[in-house]
Write an enzyme that holds these catalytic residues in place. Sequence first.
Site, PDB file in Angstrom:
ATOM      1  N   TYR A  46       0.858  -1.204   0.000  1.00 25.83           N
ATOM      2  CA  TYR A  46       0.000   0.000   0.000  1.00 25.83           C
ATOM      3  C   TYR A  46       0.881   1.237   0.000  1.00 25.83           C
ATOM      4  O   TYR A  46       1.878   1.287   0.724  1.00 25.83           O
ATOM      5  CB  TYR A  46      -0.880   0.025   1.254  1.00 25.83           C
ATOM      6  CG  TYR A  46      -2.350  -0.121   0.912  1.00 25.83           C
ATOM      7  CD1 TYR A  46      -2.933   0.755  -0.006  1.00 25.83           C
ATOM      8  CD2 TYR A  46      -3.133  -1.104   1.486  1.00 25.83           C
ATOM      9  CE1 TYR A  46      -4.278   0.619  -0.330  1.00 25.83           C
ATOM     10  CE2 TYR A  46      -4.474  -1.237   1.159  1.00 25.83           C
ATOM     11  CZ  TYR A  46      -5.032  -0.373   0.247  1.00 25.83           C
ATOM     12  OH  TYR A  46      -6.347  -0.493  -0.091  1.00 25.83           O
ATOM     13  N   GLU A  48      -0.487   4.895  -0.413  1.00 27.78           N
ATOM     14  CA  GLU A  48      -1.275   6.106  -0.669  1.00 27.78           C
ATOM     15  C   GLU A  48      -0.409   7.345  -0.476  1.00 27.78           C
ATOM     16  O   GLU A  48       0.387   7.426   0.463  1.00 27.78           O
ATOM     17  CB  GLU A  48      -2.491   6.142   0.255  1.00 27.78           C
ATOM     18  CG  GLU A  48      -3.619   5.269  -0.300  1.00 27.78           C
ATOM     19  CD  GLU A  48      -4.639   4.891   0.741  1.00 27.78           C
ATOM     20  OE1 GLU A  48      -4.291   4.874   1.926  1.00 27.78           O
ATOM     21  OE2 GLU A  48      -5.777   4.596   0.367  1.00 27.78           O
ATOM     22  N   ASP A 192      -6.026  14.157 -24.946  1.00 31.95           N
ATOM     23  CA  ASP A 192      -6.011  12.750 -24.536  1.00 31.95           C
ATOM     24  C   ASP A 192      -5.395  11.979 -25.702  1.00 31.95           C
ATOM     25  O   ASP A 192      -6.036  11.772 -26.724  1.00 31.95           O
ATOM     26  CB  ASP A 192      -7.445  12.291 -24.259  1.00 31.95           C
ATOM     27  CG  ASP A 192      -7.536  10.808 -23.922  1.00 31.95           C
ATOM     28  OD1 ASP A 192      -6.555  10.081 -24.133  1.00 31.95           O
ATOM     29  OD2 ASP A 192      -8.608  10.386 -23.454  1.00 31.95           O
ATOM     30  N   THR A 218      -3.392   6.660 -21.951  1.00 34.93           N
ATOM     31  CA  THR A 218      -3.280   5.319 -21.399  1.00 34.93           C
ATOM     32  C   THR A 218      -1.862   4.848 -21.714  1.00 34.93           C
ATOM     33  O   THR A 218      -1.166   5.425 -22.550  1.00 34.93           O
ATOM     34  CB  THR A 218      -4.291   4.349 -22.047  1.00 34.93           C
ATOM     35  OG1 THR A 218      -4.185   4.468 -23.467  1.00 34.93           O
ATOM     36  CG2 THR A 218      -5.696   4.649 -21.605  1.00 34.93           C
ATOM     37  N   LYS A 221      -1.684   1.115 -25.101  1.00 37.70           N
ATOM     38  CA  LYS A 221      -2.050   1.019 -26.529  1.00 37.70           C
ATOM     39  C   LYS A 221      -0.742   1.062 -27.338  1.00 37.70           C
ATOM     40  O   LYS A 221       0.054   0.134 -27.208  1.00 37.70           O
ATOM     41  CB  LYS A 221      -3.033   2.125 -26.879  1.00 37.70           C
ATOM     42  CG  LYS A 221      -4.352   1.989 -26.092  1.00 37.70           C
ATOM     43  CD  LYS A 221      -5.405   2.966 -26.525  1.00 37.70           C
ATOM     44  CE  LYS A 221      -6.715   2.722 -25.822  1.00 37.70           C
ATOM     45  NZ  LYS A 221      -6.916   3.516 -24.588  1.00 37.70           N
ATOM     46  N   ARG A 227      -1.744  -1.978 -18.600  1.00 36.03           N
ATOM     47  CA  ARG A 227      -3.004  -1.252 -18.615  1.00 36.03           C
ATOM     48  C   ARG A 227      -2.977  -0.158 -17.550  1.00 36.03           C
ATOM     49  O   ARG A 227      -2.763  -0.456 -16.365  1.00 36.03           O
ATOM     50  CB  ARG A 227      -4.143  -2.217 -18.284  1.00 36.03           C
ATOM     51  CG  ARG A 227      -5.175  -2.326 -19.321  1.00 36.03           C
ATOM     52  CD  ARG A 227      -5.909  -3.618 -19.318  1.00 36.03           C
ATOM     53  NE  ARG A 227      -5.706  -4.169 -20.630  1.00 36.03           N
ATOM     54  CZ  ARG A 227      -6.266  -3.679 -21.738  1.00 36.03           C
ATOM     55  NH1 ARG A 227      -7.119  -2.680 -21.684  1.00 36.03           N
ATOM     56  NH2 ARG A 227      -5.995  -4.205 -22.912  1.00 36.03           N
TER      57      ARG A 227
HETATM   58  N1  DSN Z   1     -11.656   1.220 -25.179  1.00 34.30           N
HETATM   59  C1  DSN Z   1     -10.618   2.068 -25.719  1.00 34.30           C
HETATM   60  C2  DSN Z   1     -10.519   1.945 -27.184  1.00 34.30           C
HETATM   61  O1  DSN Z   1     -10.793   0.874 -27.676  1.00 34.30           O
HETATM   62  O2  DSN Z   1     -10.159   2.877 -27.873  1.00 34.30           O
HETATM   63  C3  DSN Z   1     -10.773   3.443 -25.318  1.00 34.30           C
HETATM   64  O3  DSN Z   1     -10.995   3.510 -23.947  1.00 34.30           O
END
Ligand code: DSN
Length: 423
Positions: A46, A48, A192, A218, A221, A227
């Site tokens: 933990y 925080e 974003d 994110t 990707k 993730r």
């Molecule tokens: N679910 C993602 C995507 O496929 O682009 C975005 O959050």
Amino acid sequence: MRDKEIFALIEEEKTRQTTGIELIASENYASPEVISAMGSILTNKYAEGLPGKRYYGGCEVVDKIEQLAIDRLCKLFGATWANVQPHSGAQANAAVFLACLNAGDKILGFDLSHGGHLTHGSPVNFSGKLYEAHFYGVNKETGRIDYDQLEKIAKKERPKLIICGASAYSRDWDYQRIRKIANEVEALVLADISHPAGMIATKLLNDPLDFCHIVTTTTHKTLRGPRGGVIMMRDNIKNPFGLRWKNGNLKSMGALLDAAVFPGIQGGPLERVIGAKAVAFNEAMSTQYSDYMKRVKSNAKIMSELLIEKGYDIISGGTDNHCMLIDLRSKNINGKDAEEILGKVDITVNKNMVPFDTESPFVTSGIRIGTAAITSRGIHSEMIPQIVSMIDRSLMNSTNEKSLSDIKSEIHETMSPLPLFQW
Ligand code: DSN
């Protein structure tokens, strides 16, 4: 004690990932090191708070890990401030909204049905429920962002926050123009960059940190990490307007964003994921990763050109990044059916609304395709014609079970020898 059921299912998923062609634009295969950090004993801790300022003892090691993740992320993107704790891109965006807006404030985002994201103001998401959302879209003729429309709506509505970035948009963004519009209406700009982050880091696309106040992404990707999500800023960005950007000062904006992540919307950070993020950021600074990004981009370009040659309608007529959106109406197939047909031969895609769609979100007129995952498996440009042919043959012979079965065998033969991840 071993949980046979779960580990057998993990093996089953491994077979699925190994034998099929993964074309979902938001997916990728993380390196063994990223996966190893994610599956590590860091999950036991933990922590925080922030490095050096925790609410728990025993954080001296995870402090070093989290600080490394912050430093590497800043170096990768040329940022000067970062928070690496958001559990996802949606959490990263929620923290930005919490830090910058009051409930009921106006926001202006890219329309979900044109390629935007749920967290950019969709009525079914917190961003559309808590804030007054307005949207810009793409031009019907060009399929590209309609910056004139964006400007018109911004001037009429005077949103507090303009959001750029998308889930299904294959072109680069004019961040400079968006910032100019934002300056005129005294709005903050959030980019974003979840989808093209890896291409931005390797300078294959425009840099949002030059013009946007806050950038979220994110990490799983094109960045090919675990993730999760992150938030970044660069200190050349000054903002005299944002009501809650105290004194136009990056440091105090950073403090607001930190507080919005924790205790605002999250509890303890996932230090195993933060460790894995640090591993991925380090990998993304390598020349091998730059080469990988170039291959993702050229594979996508070749794929879009070959699909167009076969009569498929690619929104905006091509791609600058890793993905493309195909309007299947000219082929008399809807997105739902196409996803199902391709699924039968183990090509994984997702149905997707196309701009000005005539079908519902559950059916849709299109599919979205991306090349980040197949390129991680080692698919090179000479193999793209075969993949395009397999897509086309499946869609064109969708009622011929023998034909689909032959294509599926061809796919398994092509993909099974490839490792899940290779540099
Ligand atoms: N679910 C993602 C995507 O496929 O682009 C975005 O959050």
